[in-house]
Design an enzyme around this catalytic site. Structure first.
Site: not given
Ligand SMILES: *Cc1c(COP(=O)(O)O)cnc(C)c1O
Length: 422
Positions: A59, A61, A205, A232, A235, A241
């Site tokens: 933990y 925090e 994003d 993220t 990807k 993750r």
């Molecule tokens: C995949 C994605 C997210 C969210 O990610 P998660 O890990 O699935 O919650 C947010 N914004 C965009 C543009 C994404 O492609």
């Protein structure tokens, strides 16, 4: 594999044969098929090692040097490494690496910098935006006043004139760009100019293409004066993750407070260790070569499909993905196309296209991306082969002989490309 990992797997096999069998099944599935879902990837072996490590026991925090629990000498080290590497890779002033995933990372930004009811401009879901960009079914879509922009019907690119008109009319507090299904790059200069005109915060994003920004094959929004970039980590970046909020110094304290204690409790330190090692990789020449090859492969696959008369949204791609209008190309809806390709071990996902007349679970297209295939070492010649298989499958979805032949060929082909970490 080290002895301790082997023995942990042996224990899993004894303790829980059901979960062990599913794990082995998934390993085999990942080995014997071609992964073309643009948001998926194969992570690095050292990331798998950190995820299954004792950091999951801890933990933590708070933030390095300011924690609510004792015993933080090593967690502080890895979170500091992760933050410093994120700042170096993305050329930014501040990084928060604690968001539990991409959705939480975006929620932390909205809730930390804005008030409920404030206006945010973002891309419409059906034109390529993400659920967290204010889709009416999302909690964020109810909490904030999202104004959604779309792509223009002529060339399928973002309609910047409309974005500006809407911005002048609705006076958003934040202008958000970034996408989950859009095969083109973003005109950051235009977004920044529009946001400046109305005094809005600029956010990208970069969840889908964060790895390509890190590997310098796509442009970095911070080079255009953007305030916030989220991405993220699982990807195109090929990490565990998770999510990161990267920002200018002036937003640092609000972002940190918003992630913790505003939105989350304990960070997942095993994932943060994975983010740290991913960001070390991201600084290597090997990763830059990877990021470049992802784009070359994407263009090659798009070209092969188009030469075979497939219809691609926007007529091609500038990034790691393409959206095929399977209805227009093959007379198949996206669900049937996805299921047909599944039969030959090629994994894609059904996808709504701009102004899709069909419903989301039976939309008009599929989305295809090259990050995972490239991580296995596939190159341009392999993309041409893939394009041929995809096209042949979708032209004969009922022909079991053709599908069977291609499925066998795909399995043999996959043996040439080991899955990283397996
Ligand atoms: C995949 C994605 C997210 C969210 O990610 P998660 O890990 O699935 O919650 C947010 N914004 C965009 C543009 C994404 O492609």
């Amino acid at each position: 594999m080290t002895t301790s990992e082997t023995s942990n797997l042996d224990i899993l096999q004894q303790q829980d044969p059901d979960v062990y069998a599913a794990l082995k099944g998934e390993e085999q599935r990942q080995k014997s098929g071609i992964e073309l879902i643009p948001s998926e990837n194969y992570t690095f072996p050292e990331v798998l090692a950190t995820l299954g490590s004792v950091f999951t026991n801890k933990y933590s925090e708070g933030y390095p040097g300011r924690r609510y629990y004792g015993g933080q000498q090593y967690t502080d080290q890895i979170e500091t490494l992760a933050r410093d590497r994120a700042k170096a890779v993305f050329k930014c002033e501040h990084a928060n690496v604690q968001p539990l995933s991409g959705s939480a990372m975006n929620q932390a930004v909205y809730l930390g910098l804005l008030e409920p009811g404030d206006t945010i401009m973002a891309m419409d879901l059906s034109h390529g935006g993400h659920l967290t960009h204010g889709a009416p079914v999302s909690h964020m879509g109810k909490l904030f006043n999202f104004v959604r922009y779309v792509t223009n019907p002529v060339d399928g690119s973002i309609d910047y004139d409309q974005v500006r008109k809407d911005a002048l009319e609705h006076k958003p507090k934040m202008v958000l760009c970034g996408y989950t299904s859009y095969p083109r790059d973003i005109d950051y200069e235009k977004f920044k100019a529009i946001a400046d005109e109305v005094g809005a915060i600029t956010m990208t994003d970069a969840s889908h293409f964060g790895g390509l920004v890190a590997g310098q094959s796509m442009r970095n929004p911070f080079d255009f004066g953007f305030d916030i970039v989220t991405t993220t980590t699982h990807k195109s970046l090929r990490g565990p993750r998770g999510g990161m909020v990267l920002c200018k110094k002036e937003f640092a304290s609000k972002i940190d407070k918003s992630v913790f204690p505003g939105l989350q409790g304990g960070p997942h330190m095993n994932a943060i260790a994975g983010i740290a090692v991913t960001l070390k990789r991201a600084q290597t020449q090997g990763f830059k070569d990877y990021a470049e090859q992802v784009l070359v492969n994407s263009k090659t696959l798009a070209d092969e499909l188009m030469q075979r008369q497939a219809s691609l949204i926007t007529g091609g791609t500038d990034n790691h993905m393409m959206v095929v209008d399977t209805m227009a190309s093959y007379g198949l809806d996206g669900r049937v196309a996805e299921e047909t390709l599944d039969k030959v071990n090629i994994t894609t996902n059904k996808q709504i296209i701009p102004d899709d007349p069909l419903p989301p679970l039976r939309p008009s297209g599929i989305r295809i991306g090259t990050p995972a295939a490239t991580a296995r070492g596939m190159n341009e010649a392999d993309m041409r082969q893939l394009g041929e298989w995809i096209d042949r499958c979708l032209r004969s979805p009922e022909d079991e002989a053709v599908l069977g032949e291609i499925q066998g060929a795909v399995e043999t082909f996959c043996e040439k490309f080991p899955v990283p970490g397996l």
